[in-house]
Design a protein around this motif. Structure first.
Motif, mmCIF file in Angstrom:
data_model
loop_
_atom_site.group_PDB
_atom_site.id
_atom_site.type_symbol
_atom_site.label_atom_id
_atom_site.label_comp_id
_atom_site.label_asym_id
_atom_site.label_seq_id
_atom_site.Cartn_x
_atom_site.Cartn_y
_atom_site.Cartn_z
ATOM 1 N N TYR A 288 0.554 0.169 16.578
ATOM 2 C CA TYR A 288 0.208 -1.522 16.324
ATOM 3 C C TYR A 288 -1.406 -1.524 16.137
ATOM 4 N N HIS A 289 -1.569 -2.454 15.118
ATOM 5 C CA HIS A 289 -3.040 -2.492 15.001
ATOM 6 C C HIS A 289 -3.400 -4.066 15.322
ATOM 7 N N PRO A 290 -4.531 -4.160 16.076
ATOM 8 C CA PRO A 290 -4.656 -5.441 16.735
ATOM 9 C C PRO A 290 -5.391 -6.428 15.805
ATOM 10 N N LEU A 291 -6.157 -5.820 14.740
ATOM 11 C CA LEU A 291 -6.666 -6.645 13.852
ATOM 12 C C LEU A 291 -5.819 -7.283 12.738
ATOM 13 N N LEU A 292 -4.780 -6.216 12.305
ATOM 14 C CA LEU A 292 -3.672 -6.332 11.404
ATOM 15 C C LEU A 292 -2.969 -7.333 11.972
ATOM 16 N N GLY A 293 -2.405 -7.363 13.189
ATOM 17 C CA GLY A 293 -1.543 -8.045 13.883
ATOM 18 C C GLY A 293 0.004 -7.473 13.802
ATOM 19 N N HIS A 294 -0.018 -6.254 13.221
ATOM 20 C CA HIS A 294 1.509 -5.417 13.154
ATOM 21 C C HIS A 294 1.163 -4.007 13.094
ATOM 22 N N HIS A 295 2.427 -3.352 13.142
ATOM 23 C CA HIS A 295 2.440 -1.824 13.226
ATOM 24 C C HIS A 295 2.232 -1.067 11.826
ATOM 25 N N PRO A 326 -7.943 0.959 7.902
ATOM 26 C CA PRO A 326 -7.652 2.258 7.336
ATOM 27 C C PRO A 326 -8.694 2.428 6.368
ATOM 28 N N TYR A 327 -8.817 3.809 6.089
ATOM 29 C CA TYR A 327 -9.861 4.097 4.938
ATOM 30 C C TYR A 327 -9.124 5.772 4.368
ATOM 31 N N PHE A 328 -9.417 5.664 3.164
ATOM 32 C CA PHE A 328 -9.251 6.863 2.367
ATOM 33 C C PHE A 328 -10.024 6.875 1.237
ATOM 34 N N TYR A 329 -10.260 8.349 0.773
ATOM 35 C CA TYR A 329 -11.026 8.658 -0.497
ATOM 36 C C TYR A 329 -10.383 9.497 -1.280
ATOM 37 N N THR A 330 -10.709 9.893 -2.559
ATOM 38 C CA THR A 330 -10.363 10.770 -3.617
ATOM 39 C C THR A 330 -11.576 11.191 -4.621
ATOM 40 N N ASP A 331 -11.316 12.369 -4.959
ATOM 41 C CA ASP A 331 -12.192 12.899 -5.964
ATOM 42 C C ASP A 331 -11.334 13.474 -7.119
ATOM 43 N N GLN A 332 -11.702 13.003 -8.399
ATOM 44 C CA GLN A 332 -10.894 13.263 -9.402
ATOM 45 C C GLN A 332 -11.867 13.479 -10.594
ATOM 46 N N MET A 337 -14.254 8.148 -5.059
ATOM 47 C CA MET A 337 -13.567 6.567 -4.701
ATOM 48 C C MET A 337 -13.506 6.452 -3.148
ATOM 49 N N GLU A 338 -13.675 5.348 -2.708
ATOM 50 C CA GLU A 338 -13.748 5.368 -1.283
ATOM 51 C C GLU A 338 -12.938 3.697 -1.054
ATOM 52 N N TYR A 339 -11.923 3.520 -0.360
ATOM 53 C CA TYR A 339 -11.120 2.586 0.037
ATOM 54 C C TYR A 339 -11.241 1.925 1.662
ATOM 55 N N THR A 340 -11.391 1.048 1.884
ATOM 56 C CA THR A 340 -10.975 0.641 3.305
ATOM 57 C C THR A 340 -10.468 -0.794 3.125
ATOM 58 N N GLY A 341 -9.588 -1.037 4.351
ATOM 59 C CA GLY A 341 -8.759 -2.398 4.669
ATOM 60 C C GLY A 341 -7.213 -1.929 4.372
ATOM 61 N N TYR A 342 -6.569 -2.973 4.223
ATOM 62 C CA TYR A 342 -5.145 -2.898 3.981
ATOM 63 C C TYR A 342 -4.626 -3.877 3.431
ATOM 64 N N THR A 343 -3.826 -3.707 2.525
ATOM 65 C CA THR A 343 -2.787 -4.650 1.884
ATOM 66 C C THR A 343 -1.443 -4.098 1.458
ATOM 67 N N GLU A 344 -0.563 -4.920 1.208
ATOM 68 C CA GLU A 344 0.874 -4.198 1.034
ATOM 69 C C GLU A 344 1.275 -5.088 -0.418
ATOM 70 N N PRO A 345 2.263 -4.533 -1.013
ATOM 71 C CA PRO A 345 2.463 -4.933 -2.363
ATOM 72 C C PRO A 345 2.900 -6.562 -2.267
ATOM 73 N N GLY A 346 2.225 -7.308 -2.989
ATOM 74 C CA GLY A 346 2.412 -8.745 -2.783
ATOM 75 C C GLY A 346 1.808 -9.480 -1.897
ATOM 76 N N ALA A 374 -9.356 -6.006 1.435
ATOM 77 C CA ALA A 374 -9.717 -4.574 1.301
ATOM 78 C C ALA A 374 -10.425 -4.588 0.122
ATOM 79 N N GLY A 375 -11.255 -3.282 0.195
ATOM 80 C CA GLY A 375 -12.212 -2.968 -0.955
ATOM 81 C C GLY A 375 -12.204 -1.605 -1.350
ATOM 82 N N MET A 376 -12.508 -1.337 -2.457
ATOM 83 C CA MET A 376 -12.721 0.021 -2.985
ATOM 84 C C MET A 376 -13.949 0.008 -3.948
ATOM 85 N N SER A 377 -14.694 1.294 -3.772
ATOM 86 C CA SER A 377 -15.907 1.549 -4.368
ATOM 87 C C SER A 377 -15.391 2.676 -5.577
ATOM 88 N N VAL A 378 -15.790 2.652 -6.684
ATOM 89 C CA VAL A 378 -15.555 3.828 -7.533
ATOM 90 C C VAL A 378 -16.823 4.114 -8.123
#
Length: 414
Positions: A288-295, A326-332, A337-346, A374-378
């Motif tokens: 359960y994430h208290p800021l997002l209000g759901h699991h 939530p946070y994740f990153y990738t190198d390709q 890229m770095e990403y933080t926040g949370y969105t669902e499809p739609g 959410a935000g993503m930096s590339v």
């Protein structure tokens, strides 16, 4: 393992990854002086998984760099490390875990950091040699051996693992085809606007992207893969097939022990499960994430790194809450890229870009109304903290200000 140790104040961690290693570290740092055991089914001591598809796979990082702690750390901190050992069952009533050899280990508090496993292909030929998955260090080493100049590599799945391994294969000089079941790789995760950036990146580096691909079978000669057949009848030659079609949380122990399981082990914001004195962290925890209000269950390195602090403090009786975004990153290739926040499809209205998406140097903001979700930096650095602050502020922000590179992000905070 010490014998005849009283179960009183014995803490047990099941799992051998980053979450397990960091939990043990935190427990010792915050005053747990009783017996402490990590039980992991791998032969390696706890290690970090992102390098397996990034620096270690590319040969840029040495093997020693992937481990959470030096080899002697566990003895120095009096942590019993049981490697190559599977837990057969958790007996919540007796407060014991049963090992694969029948031994029973008592606990006062138990942390389940059992992680996840790659989803397996079930099509004909899926068991051929050189059909490869990526989860463990040995998997990364097998991929590295397969990624050679001129090798024909077929990647099934256009998620993060699929694209990162595709990039590593191309950088090694292999010919790479990525089979993606939807219209674009990462479409469900990022939405169309950002997904197109990654599709363009791989096309520009010579990857053959096949959208809406349906794999019929994998073919082989002498027990070893030699091709992939698609539902439209076409066939791709392959020296190796990489499968990256998602992961499944390892919940069997929790289910059989009677814990609430729903897309992972369900926990509260303190990472406590539905059964007293049992906690969960990392990939397996649907917390359960208290800021997002759901699991939410997040399959990324940052959760395995940061959740153990909350879990360990909770195990020690402190009032700790896990509320990191939530946070994740990738190198390709040349893209970071770095990403933080949370969105669902739609779950968002639009994406606002700051910078040049075509040049792959930008920040993207996922918006609901005038709020940043959410935000993503590339290839733009040192902006994740202000992006995180914008999200947490919940402030109304005008699109034009977000899109203007001349407006410092910090100035948009209330």
């Amino acid at each position: 393992m010490r014998n005849n140790v009283s179960p009183e104040n014995t803490f047990v961690i099941v799992g051998g990854g980053l979450a397990a290693g960091k939990a043990a570290e935190t427990l010792r740092e915050h005053g747990h002086s009783g017996p402490l055991r990590i039980i992991g089914d791998e032969q390696e001591r706890p290690y970090i998984r992102p390098p397996l598809s990034k620096g270690y796979l590319l040969g840029k990082e040495e093997r020693d760099s992937i481990f959470v702690h030096p080899e002697d750390w566990y003895a120095e901190h009096d942590v019993d490390l049981l490697l190559g050992t599977s837990v057969r069952a958790v007996d919540a009533r007796a407060k014991e875990v049963e090992l694969d050899d029948g031994r029973r280990v008592p606990y006062a508090k138990l942390l389940l950091a059992t992680g996840s496993s790659p989803r397996r292909l079930t099509i004909p030929g899926a068991d051929l040699e050189n059909v490869l998955y990526l989860r463990r260090v040995g998997d990364s080493e097998r991929l590295k051996a397969a990624f050679t100049k001129g090798a024909k590599i077929v990647v099934i799945g256009g998620g993060w693992i699929g694209l990162e391994t595709a990039a590593a294969a191309r950088m090694a000089g292999a010919e790479v085809t990525v089979l993606e079941h939807s219209e674009l790789p990462l479409l469900k995760v990022l939405g169309r606007e950002a997904a197109e950036v990654f599709a363009g990146l791989h096309k520009d580096h010579g990857v053959d992207l096949r959208p809406r691909a349906q794999v019929e079978s994998i073919t082989g000669t002498g027990g070893r893969v030699d091709g992939v057949t698609l539902a439209d009848g076409s066939r791709l030659a392959a020296d190796a097939v990489v499968v990256g079609i998602g992961i499944t949380p390892n919940v069997r122990l929790a289910e059989e022990a009677g814990l609430e399981v729903r897309n992972g082990i369900v926990t509260d914001e303190h990472l406590r499960t539905s059964v007293a004195d049992i906690y969960a962290a990392g990939d397996v925890a649907n917390a359960y994430h208290p800021l997002l209000g759901h699991h939410v269950r997040v399959e990324h390195w940052a959760n395995a790194l940061n959740q153990p602090l909350t879990a360990a403090l909770s195990m020690l009786g402190q009032d700790a809450v896990y509320d990191r975004l939530p946070y994740f990153y990738t190198d390709q290739y040349d893209l970071g890229m770095e990403y933080t926040g949370y969105t669902e499809p739609g779950g968002y209205d639009r994406v606002v870009f700051r910078g040049d998406a075509a040049e792959r140097e930008f920040i993207a903001f996922w918006m609901s109304g005038n709020r940043v979700l959410a935000g993503m930096s590339v290839n733009v650095w040192d902006v994740i903290d202000p992006i995180r602050s914008l999200i947490l502020s919940g402030s109304d922000i005008d699109d034009a200000l977000l899109a203007d590179p001349g407006v410092p992000l910090d100035s948009l905070l209330p």
